[in-house]
Scaffold this motif. Structure first.
Motif, short mmCIF file in Angstrom:
data_model
loop_
_atom_site.label_atom_id
_atom_site.label_comp_id
_atom_site.label_asym_id
_atom_site.label_seq_id
_atom_site.Cartn_x
_atom_site.Cartn_y
_atom_site.Cartn_z
N ARG A 1 0.84 -1.22 0.00
CA ARG A 1 0.00 0.00 0.00
C ARG A 1 0.87 1.25 0.00
O ARG A 1 0.59 2.22 -0.70
CB ARG A 1 -0.93 0.01 1.22
N PHE B 1 6.25 17.06 13.47
CA PHE B 1 4.97 17.72 13.76
C PHE B 1 4.72 17.72 15.27
O PHE B 1 4.23 18.71 15.82
CB PHE B 1 3.83 17.01 13.03
N ILE C 1 -5.24 16.73 12.38
CA ILE C 1 -4.37 15.57 12.63
C ILE C 1 -4.96 14.70 13.74
O ILE C 1 -4.87 13.47 13.69
CB ILE C 1 -2.92 16.03 12.96
N HIS D 1 -7.37 12.67 12.01
CA HIS D 1 -6.62 11.72 11.17
C HIS D 1 -6.14 10.52 12.01
O HIS D 1 -6.30 9.37 11.62
CB HIS D 1 -5.44 12.49 10.57
N ILE D 2 -5.62 10.81 13.21
CA ILE D 2 -5.13 9.74 14.08
C ILE D 2 -6.31 8.88 14.55
O ILE D 2 -6.25 7.64 14.53
CB ILE D 2 -4.37 10.32 15.30
N TYR E 1 -7.56 6.30 -2.00
CA TYR E 1 -8.01 7.01 -0.79
C TYR E 1 -9.47 7.38 -0.96
O TYR E 1 -9.91 7.70 -2.08
CB TYR E 1 -7.14 8.25 -0.54
N PHE F 1 -6.55 15.42 2.99
CA PHE F 1 -5.27 15.64 2.30
C PHE F 1 -5.14 17.10 1.86
O PHE F 1 -4.14 17.77 2.14
CB PHE F 1 -5.20 14.70 1.08
N VAL G 1 5.65 12.91 11.38
CA VAL G 1 4.95 12.75 12.67
C VAL G 1 5.84 13.26 13.81
O VAL G 1 5.39 14.02 14.67
CB VAL G 1 4.55 11.26 12.89
N HIS H 1 6.47 9.87 6.06
CA HIS H 1 5.30 10.07 6.91
C HIS H 1 5.67 10.07 8.39
O HIS H 1 5.30 10.95 9.15
CB HIS H 1 4.24 8.99 6.62
N GLN I 1 -10.67 11.05 3.05
CA GLN I 1 -9.20 11.17 3.11
C GLN I 1 -8.71 12.24 2.14
O GLN I 1 -7.75 12.95 2.43
CB GLN I 1 -8.56 9.82 2.77
N ASN J 1 -5.33 11.67 -4.85
CA ASN J 1 -6.28 12.47 -4.07
C ASN J 1 -7.06 13.46 -4.93
O ASN J 1 -7.74 14.35 -4.39
CB ASN J 1 -5.54 13.22 -2.96
N SER K 1 -5.03 -0.07 9.03
CA SER K 1 -4.41 0.99 8.23
C SER K 1 -3.07 1.43 8.82
O SER K 1 -2.14 1.77 8.08
CB SER K 1 -5.36 2.16 8.00
N PHE L 1 1.51 11.54 -3.55
CA PHE L 1 0.12 11.14 -3.34
C PHE L 1 -0.92 12.02 -4.04
O PHE L 1 -2.10 11.67 -4.04
CB PHE L 1 -0.21 11.14 -1.83
C1 HEM Z 1 0.47 9.42 15.26
C2 HEM Z 1 0.15 10.16 14.22
C3 HEM Z 1 -0.31 9.63 12.87
C4 HEM Z 1 -0.83 8.41 12.53
C5 HEM Z 1 -1.12 7.22 13.44
C6 HEM Z 1 -1.07 8.44 11.11
C7 HEM Z 1 -1.55 7.39 10.36
C8 HEM Z 1 -1.68 7.37 8.98
C9 HEM Z 1 -2.08 6.22 8.21
C10 HEM Z 1 -2.43 4.86 8.78
C11 HEM Z 1 -2.10 6.60 6.89
C12 HEM Z 1 -2.44 5.71 5.69
C13 HEM Z 1 -3.94 5.69 5.42
C14 HEM Z 1 -4.30 4.68 4.34
O1 HEM Z 1 -3.44 3.89 3.94
O2 HEM Z 1 -5.46 4.68 3.91
C15 HEM Z 1 -1.71 7.98 6.83
C16 HEM Z 1 -1.63 8.74 5.67
C17 HEM Z 1 -1.29 10.06 5.64
N1 HEM Z 1 -0.91 10.84 6.72
FE1 HEM Z 1 -0.80 10.26 8.66
N2 HEM Z 1 -0.72 9.67 10.63
C18 HEM Z 1 -0.24 10.43 11.67
C19 HEM Z 1 0.19 11.75 11.61
C20 HEM Z 1 0.24 12.50 10.47
C21 HEM Z 1 0.70 13.88 10.41
C22 HEM Z 1 1.22 14.67 11.63
C23 HEM Z 1 0.57 14.29 9.12
C24 HEM Z 1 0.87 15.62 8.51
C25 HEM Z 1 1.03 16.75 9.15
C26 HEM Z 1 0.04 13.16 8.36
C27 HEM Z 1 -0.23 13.19 7.01
C28 HEM Z 1 -0.65 12.11 6.25
C29 HEM Z 1 -0.90 12.17 4.82
C30 HEM Z 1 -0.74 13.40 3.94
C31 HEM Z 1 -1.29 10.88 4.45
C32 HEM Z 1 -1.68 10.43 3.04
C33 HEM Z 1 -3.20 10.47 2.93
C34 HEM Z 1 -3.69 10.74 1.54
O3 HEM Z 1 -2.88 10.76 0.59
O4 HEM Z 1 -4.93 10.97 1.37
N3 HEM Z 1 -0.14 12.10 9.21
N4 HEM Z 1 -1.45 8.43 8.12
#
Ligand code: HEM
Length: 213
Positions: free
Chosen positions: A11, A27, A168, A171-172, A111, A119, A24, A20, A115, A81, A181, A77
């Protein structure tokens, strides 16, 4: 991380995952130091970077690191999106989706529509944060701007910063809620069953060799 099992598909590639998780970490430090100045109750958060003075110096650099990381993610990505006609089906079924009902075929690509919205909001927030942050950066640039521009920049920086932190947090929450995921973002692989359940059109395209990862 190791070889994928037969029922798994790739994936997220290694560099994308590395980027990524680096975002984290950066951030976390940028956001906690920012919050520490905004809400006095959270002033203790500036000690994550040693001292409040150190936090003051390092905050902009962590912010720039987040921006650069997001530039890479944008490049990797963005095409997944872009709005698609099938996103409408996801929006129309958002209630059953949130209730965990996966019986309907929603024609979801790599996505889902939610999502995608997230994004673009993340990308918009980081651009506002970068521009306003540079303007108000006392050590280098603030002296070149009139006070009303600085005030506007501080307002924009606060709104975008709190907005991004809330995004965020959502998102988490969703990453934890959609089981499998986070494993996908850690190991790179998800099961075919997971892909078919959450991203049916993407799973079919991968199986038929039509989609890239
Ligand atoms: C503990 C913190 C975080 C966790 C657990 C987390 C988890 C994830 C996961 C599991 C995905 C993949 C989703 C999928 O495959 O469908 C993802 C994608 C992504 N994450 Fe995080 N994330 C965290 C923090 C952040 C932060 C701080 C940012 C940016 C400031 C961020 C930006 C993104 C982006 C841009 C994607 C791609 C989504 C897309 O293209 O639509 N994430 N994250």
């Amino acid at each position: 991380m190791g070889k994928p099992k037969k029922d798994q598909i790739l994936r997220t590639k290694f560099l994308e995952r590395l980027c990524h998780w680096s975002i984290v970490v950066c951030f976390f430090f940028a956001a906690t130091s920012g919050i520490s100045w905004f809400f006095p109750t959270f002033s203790w958060m500036s000690s994550f970077l040693g001292t409040p003075q150190m936090a003051r110096v390092l905050h902009p650099f962590f912010g720039i690191a987040v921006f650069l990381g997001l530039c890479y993610m944008f490049k990797r990505f963005m095409h997944h999106n872009l709005p698609a006609r099938t996103d409408k089906i996801w929006f129309q079924n958002v209630v059953p989706v949130l209730a965990g009902d996966h019986s309907r075929k929603l024609r979801i690509g790599k996505y889902n529509a939610g999502q995608k919205v997230l994004f673009w909001l993340i990308m918009a927030s980081i651009v506002v944060l970068l521009i306003s942050g540079l303007i108000m950066w006392r050590a280098y640039f603030a002296e070149y701007f009139p006070i009303w521009v600085l005030r506007l920049a501080i307002l924009a920086h606060s709104v975008a910063g709190i907005g991004l932190i809330l995004l965020i947090m959502g998102h988490i929450y969703l990453a934890i809620w959609v089981r499998g995921s986070i494993t996908g973002m850690v190991t790179g692989y998800v099961s075919k069953r997971w892909a078919a359940q959450h991203h049916d059109r993407w799973a079919e395209e991968i199986e038929s060799g039509k989609a890239d990862h």
